[in-house]
Design a protein around this motif. Structure first.
Motif, PDB file in Angstrom:
ATOM      1  N   ARG A  31     -36.080  -0.548  -7.676  1.00 10.38           N
ATOM      2  CA  ARG A  31     -36.930   0.643  -7.673  1.00 10.38           C
ATOM      3  C   ARG A  31     -37.104   1.273  -9.047  1.00 10.38           C
ATOM      4  N   ALA A 108     -37.528  -1.249   4.377  1.00 10.13           N
ATOM      5  CA  ALA A 108     -37.528  -0.906   2.956  1.00 10.13           C
ATOM      6  C   ALA A 108     -37.634  -2.173   2.131  1.00 10.13           C
ATOM      7  N   VAL A 109     -37.970  -2.022   0.860  1.00 13.37           N
ATOM      8  CA  VAL A 109     -38.295  -3.151   0.006  1.00 13.37           C
ATOM      9  C   VAL A 109     -37.139  -4.137  -0.109  1.00 13.37           C
ATOM     10  N   GLU A 114     -41.617  -8.644   4.114  1.00 11.10           N
ATOM     11  CA  GLU A 114     -42.899  -9.352   3.982  1.00 11.10           C
ATOM     12  C   GLU A 114     -42.723 -10.867   4.039  1.00 11.10           C
ATOM     13  N   GLN A 133     -41.115   1.879   3.752  1.00 15.53           N
ATOM     14  CA  GLN A 133     -42.162   0.864   3.648  1.00 15.53           C
ATOM     15  C   GLN A 133     -42.941   0.691   4.947  1.00 15.53           C
ATOM     16  N   ARG A 134     -42.570   1.428   5.982  1.00 13.67           N
ATOM     17  CA  ARG A 134     -43.171   1.171   7.290  1.00 13.67           C
ATOM     18  C   ARG A 134     -44.686   1.389   7.296  1.00 13.67           C
ATOM     19  N   SER A 136     -46.961   1.350   4.961  1.00 16.70           N
ATOM     20  CA  SER A 136     -47.731   0.373   4.198  1.00 16.70           C
ATOM     21  C   SER A 136     -47.726  -0.992   4.888  1.00 16.70           C
ATOM     22  N   LEU A 137     -46.605  -1.365   5.482  1.00 16.34           N
ATOM     23  CA  LEU A 137     -46.535  -2.651   6.179  1.00 16.34           C
ATOM     24  C   LEU A 137     -47.365  -2.633   7.456  1.00 16.34           C
ATOM     25  N   ARG A 140     -50.868  -3.277   6.428  1.00 19.89           N
ATOM     26  CA  ARG A 140     -51.065  -4.635   5.927  1.00 19.89           C
ATOM     27  C   ARG A 140     -50.971  -5.692   7.028  1.00 19.89           C
TER      28      ARG A 140
END
Length: 264
Positions: A31, A108-109, A114, A133-134, A136-137, A140
């Motif tokens: 990060r 989270a990243v 992904e 991250q939820r 954004s995922l 996507r």
């Protein structure tokens, strides 16, 4: 809190132990532009100040020892095999096409989700949990079912409603969710890294492969009974006895008859 507790113990000549659960240097470096070597120096100083540092696996112990960590003690994990169990008598909570590939944990990243969500797999993908991250995922990968946070009985039913547990993380030191999934009768698909390697070993309960898609598809051929059998070897009693031995050692006791092998 850990630093304050450490300071109090040292001020009062009180022996104490620590436990290494999280790879903070890697998580912070993912990060912020901070060298991992600096972060490891800080973390090492914290843990080396105690009478012992508990670690979950031999792989983690070897890695930390190479980085200068001292007084490492093995403290394995256990699973509630009564709560987390196969439930063939119940209807699954996910009304989705099968097979269902599931992941449970922080979104989270550092969890490398992904790598799982981008795979071309049959059936459905489910993510249980929440995190930064939820959103954004979800945008996507609109075809993935994000179930949110689940705990207790609901979580146990979620595991039992799936077919395969996918663990794409490369940074976890153990992965308690692996035990929950195995106890629920879910074969595991993961990378051959710390955590999955230590838990699965050479068992027939999962597939470890740098090709995660191949691991997922291969796991479909595994007997769920093999996953359950492996999970039952991780008992609460064994974990508790290891912890107790570690505390006795930290207090200067000589273990003429250790409850279980505790140190590495």
């Amino acid at each position: 809190l850990g630093l304050k507790a450490r300071k109090w113990c040292r001020r009062n000549a009180m022996p104490y132990t620590t436990s290494y659960h999280t790879r903070f240097p890697e998580y912070v470096a993912a990060r912020l532009p901070v060298p991992e070597s600096w972060l490891y120096a800080l973390v090492r100083r914290f843990h080396n100040g105690g009478a012992g540092c508990m670690v979950a696996t031999d792989t983690l112990a070897a890695e930390l020892s190479a980085r200068g960590f001292r007084n490492l003690m093995r403290w394995g994990r256990g699973i509630d095999a009564d709560l987390f169990r196969p439930r063939p008598e119940e209807k699954g909570i996910f009304d989705l096409p099968r097979p269902i590939f599931i992941n449970v944990g922080r979104v989270a990243v550092e969890k490398n989700l992904e790598a799982f969500l981008s795979l071309d797999l049959p059936g459905s993908k489910v993510i249980v949990g929440d995190g930064p991250q939820r959103s954004s995922l979800e945008r996507r990968y609109p075809n993935v079912h994000f179930a949110g946070v689940m705990v207790g009985e609901e979580l146990a039913r979620a595991y039992a409603s799936a077919d395969i547990f996918v663990f794409p993380s490369r940074t976890d030191t153990f992965g308690n969710v692996l035990l929950e999934a195995l106890a629920s009768g879910l074969p595991v698909a993961a990378y051959p890294v710390m955590g999955p390697l230590d838990i699965l070993g050479d068992s027939d309960a999962g597939i470890l492969d740098e090709d995660l898609r191949a691991a997922c598809l291969g796991a479909l051929e595994i007997d769920p009974a093999a996953a359950r059998e492996l999970a039952l070897s991780f008992s609460w009693r064994r974990s508790a006895m290891q912890f107790l031995d570690n505390i006795r050692l930290a207090n200067g006791e000589t273990l003429d008859e250790p409850l279980l092998p505790a140190t590495v």
